[in-house]
Design a protein around this motif. Structure first.
Motif, PDB file in Angstrom:
ATOM      1  N   PHE A 148       0.842  -1.208   0.000  1.00 15.88           N
ATOM      2  CA  PHE A 148       0.000   0.000   0.000  1.00 15.88           C
ATOM      3  C   PHE A 148       0.866   1.242   0.000  1.00 15.88           C
ATOM      4  O   PHE A 148       1.976   1.246   0.564  1.00 15.88           O
ATOM      5  N   GLY A 149       0.329   2.316  -0.611  1.00 16.60           N
ATOM      6  CA  GLY A 149       1.034   3.601  -0.547  1.00 16.60           C
ATOM      7  C   GLY A 149       0.047   4.751  -0.655  1.00 16.60           C
ATOM      8  O   GLY A 149      -1.052   4.583  -1.214  1.00 16.60           O
ATOM      9  N   ARG A 150       0.417   5.876  -0.090  1.00 18.28           N
ATOM     10  CA  ARG A 150      -0.379   7.092  -0.263  1.00 18.28           C
ATOM     11  C   ARG A 150       0.559   8.249  -0.465  1.00 18.28           C
ATOM     12  O   ARG A 150       1.535   8.403   0.288  1.00 18.28           O
ATOM     13  N   LEU A 151       0.313   9.052  -1.512  1.00 24.09           N
ATOM     14  CA  LEU A 151       1.079  10.267  -1.788  1.00 24.09           C
ATOM     15  C   LEU A 151       0.082  11.409  -1.792  1.00 24.09           C
ATOM     16  O   LEU A 151      -0.867  11.426  -2.571  1.00 24.09           O
ATOM     17  N   LEU A 184       5.770   9.741  -9.153  1.00 20.46           N
ATOM     18  CA  LEU A 184       6.321   9.223  -7.889  1.00 20.46           C
ATOM     19  C   LEU A 184       5.737   7.841  -7.586  1.00 20.46           C
ATOM     20  O   LEU A 184       6.457   6.934  -7.141  1.00 20.46           O
ATOM     21  N   ALA A 185       4.446   7.674  -7.845  1.00 17.85           N
ATOM     22  CA  ALA A 185       3.818   6.372  -7.561  1.00 17.85           C
ATOM     23  C   ALA A 185       4.479   5.277  -8.390  1.00 17.85           C
ATOM     24  O   ALA A 185       4.777   4.185  -7.902  1.00 17.85           O
ATOM     25  N   PHE A 189       6.284   2.605  -6.329  1.00 14.43           N
ATOM     26  CA  PHE A 189       5.486   1.391  -6.170  1.00 14.43           C
ATOM     27  C   PHE A 189       5.453   0.536  -7.433  1.00 14.43           C
ATOM     28  O   PHE A 189       4.912  -0.563  -7.434  1.00 14.43           O
ATOM     29  N   GLY A 190       5.979   1.078  -8.535  1.00 16.18           N
ATOM     30  CA  GLY A 190       5.969   0.320  -9.789  1.00 16.18           C
ATOM     31  C   GLY A 190       4.807   0.713 -10.685  1.00 16.18           C
ATOM     32  O   GLY A 190       3.917   1.482 -10.309  1.00 16.18           O
ATOM     33  N   THR A 223      -1.875  -1.402  -3.757  1.00 16.00           N
ATOM     34  CA  THR A 223      -2.855  -0.335  -4.000  1.00 16.00           C
ATOM     35  C   THR A 223      -2.255   0.981  -3.539  1.00 16.00           C
ATOM     36  O   THR A 223      -1.604   1.026  -2.489  1.00 16.00           O
ATOM     37  N   SER A 224      -2.434   2.038  -4.329  1.00 11.29           N
ATOM     38  CA  SER A 224      -1.974   3.351  -3.842  1.00 11.29           C
ATOM     39  C   SER A 224      -3.060   4.390  -4.052  1.00 11.29           C
ATOM     40  O   SER A 224      -3.909   4.270  -4.934  1.00 11.29           O
TER      41      SER A 224
END
Ligand code: NAD
Ligand code: 89V
Length: 342
Positions: A148-151, A184-185, A189-190, A223-224
Motif C-alpha cells: 500500500f502507498g499514499r502520496l 512518484l507512484a 510502487f511500480g 494499491t496506492s
C-alpha cells in the motif's frame, strides 16, 4: 563526449529562473542562449545570468549551435517546440506536463523516435532528495514487498500569482500536480494499470479541477492513493511537501512534514530527516522543489553524454501520462479505467 555541451533554454518565465541557476552548476553543460517570444524576458534573463545570446524565436534551433534544448514553456506549446528540435536533430529536455493529453504525448514520442532524437521530460519530484532516499530504503528490502502507498499534496498556497495560466487550465490539478504524484507512484510502487478517480473544483472561478483523489492498482498488486488539492487549509502551509506513507509486508515508511521519514521495521521506529543541499539561490517555500532541479538536469546531461536511458524519458513518461488520462476518463465516467486500454 568530453567537450561542454551547449544548450538553448526556451521559455524565460517563472520557473526558468530555477533551471538557469541549476544549469550554472551542472557539470558538462552550459546554456549559451535563451529564447522567449517576449524579447524583453529573453534579454533580461541573458543579462541576469551572463548568457551571451538571446533570441525571440525558437527557429534559432536551425543554426546547429546547440547540443541540447531545455524547453521551459507551458504544455500547450510543447508539441510544436519539440517537433522543431527534432527536425534539427537537437536532443530535448521538456518541462512537465509533457502535453495536455495522451494522444499528443504519443505523437511527440513517435516523431522523436522516428528521427532518433532523445527526449526527456523534466519531471523533478522523483529527484527530490527525500524520494531518492525512500527509493534506497525500498531497494534495501527493509520493509519488504510493497502492499500500500499514499502520496498526498494538500495545501492552499496562492499558486496562481506566479502561474496565472493555472486559473484557465481545464485539465489543471491532475496535469499540474497529480502528474508529479503519478510519476512518484510509478517510481516508488511500480507500474499500474487500473485507475479510479474523483475530481473537484473547489475554488470559485477556476476552469478546471483543483482537487483530485486517484486510486491505483499496481502490477505488483499493491494499491496506492494519490490525492492532490490546492484547496486545503492548513497552518502553517505544508507547500510544497508531498506527504504520505508506504506499507510493505515487513514494515512501513511515513513521509512527514519537515522532510522527515519514520521507518518502521524490525519492531522499531527510525527517524530520518532529509535536508536539502545549501544553495544561495534557493529559498522557502520552494527549496525542496528547487533542490531537485540541478539533480534532474545533471541526470539529463550525464545520460545524454553516456547514451544511457533517461529515467523520465518521453517514452517511459507515456505510462505516467496514460495514468493521468485514465484518471480523467474515470472522473468523467465514474468507472475504473485501464490505462493500458487507452
Ligand atoms: P511561464 O508562463 O511563466 O513562462 C513560459 C514562458 O515561455 C513565457 O515567458 C512565454 O512567453 C514563453 N513561451 C511560450 N511559448 C513560446 C515559444 N513558442 N517560444 C518561445 N517562448 C515561448 O510558465 P512557468 O510557470 O515558468 O511554467 C513553465 C513550465 O514549467 C510549465 O509547464 C509548468 O508546469 C512547469 N513548472 C514546473 C515546475 C517544476 O519543475 N516542479 C514548477 C513550476 C512550473
Ligand atoms: O512544481 C510544479 O510543477 C508547479 C506546482 C506543482 C508548484 O504548481 O507547477
Amino acid at each position: 563526449m568530453t567537450e561542454t555541451l551547449k544548450g538553448l533554454l526556451i521559455g524565460c518565465g517563472f520557473f526558468a529562473r530555477n533551471q538557469l541557476h541549476a544549469w550554472a552548476e551542472t557539470d558538462g553543460a552550459e546554456i549559451t542562449a535563451v529564447c522567449d517570444l517576449d524579447a524583453g524576458r529573453a534579454r533580461a534573463y541573458a543579462a541576469e545570468f551572463g548568457i551571451p545570446a538571446w533570441h525571440d524565436t525558437a527557429e534559432v534551433l536551425a543554426s546547429g549551435a546547440f547540443d541540447f534544448v531545455d524547453i521551459c514553456t507551458t504544455m500547450e506549446t510543447h508539441e510544436a517546440l519539440v517537433a522543431l528540435a527534432v527536425q534539427h536533430g537537437v536532443p530535448v529536455i521538456v518541462q512537465k506536463p509533457f502535453a495536455p493529453d495522451i494522444d499528443t504525448c504519443r505523437r511527440i514520442v513517435a516523431n522523436a523516435a522516428a528521427a532518433g532524437v532523445p527526449v526527456m521530460v523534466h519531471e523533478n519530484f522523483r529527484f527530490q532528495k527525500i524520494f531518492r532516499r525512500i527509493r534506497e530504503i525500498l531497494d534495501s528490502g527493509e520493509i519488504g514487498e510493497l502492499t500500500f502507498g499514499r502520496l498526498s499534496w494538500r495545501n492552499a498556497i496562492d499558486v496562481y500569482s506566479n502561474q496565472p495560466y493555472l486559473l484557465k487550465t481545464e485539465r489543471f490539478m491532475i496535469m499540474d500536480v497529480g502528474i508529479h504524484m503519478l510519476d512518484l507512484a510509478r517510481f516508488l510502487f511500480g507500474d499500474a494499470d487500473d485507475v479510479s478517480c474523483f475530481t473537484q473544483s473547489v475554488k470559485e472561478g477556476l476552469a478546471g479541477e483543483d482537487a483530485a483523489t486517484i486510486l491505483l492498482r499496481h502490477d505488483n498488486r499493491a494499491t496506492s492513493i494519490v490525492d492532490v488539492s490546492y484547496a486545503s487549509h492548513r497552518f502553517p502551509n505544508p507547500f510544497p511537501q508531498t506527504l504520505g506513507e508506504i506499507e510493505g509486508r515487513k514494515g512501513s515508511i511515513q513521509i512527514l512534514e519537515g522532510e522527515v521519514l519514520l521507518v518502521h521495521a524490525d519492531g522499531v521506529q527510525r527517524r530520518e530527516t532529509i535536508e536539502a543541499d545549501a544553495r544561495d539561490w534557493t529559498s522557502a517555500p520552494w527549496t525542496q522543489i528547487q533542490d531537485s532541479v540541478p539533480r534532474t538536469q545533471q541526470h539529463f546531461i550525464d545520460a545524454l553524454r553516456s547514451g544511457r536511458a533517461f529515467e523520465t524519458s518521453a517514452e517511459d513518461s507515456l505510462k505516467t501520462y496514460a495514468l493521468a488520462e485514465a484518471a480523467y476518463r474515470s472522473a468523467e465516467t465514474g468507472r475504473v479505467v485501464s490505462a493500458r486500454d487507452l
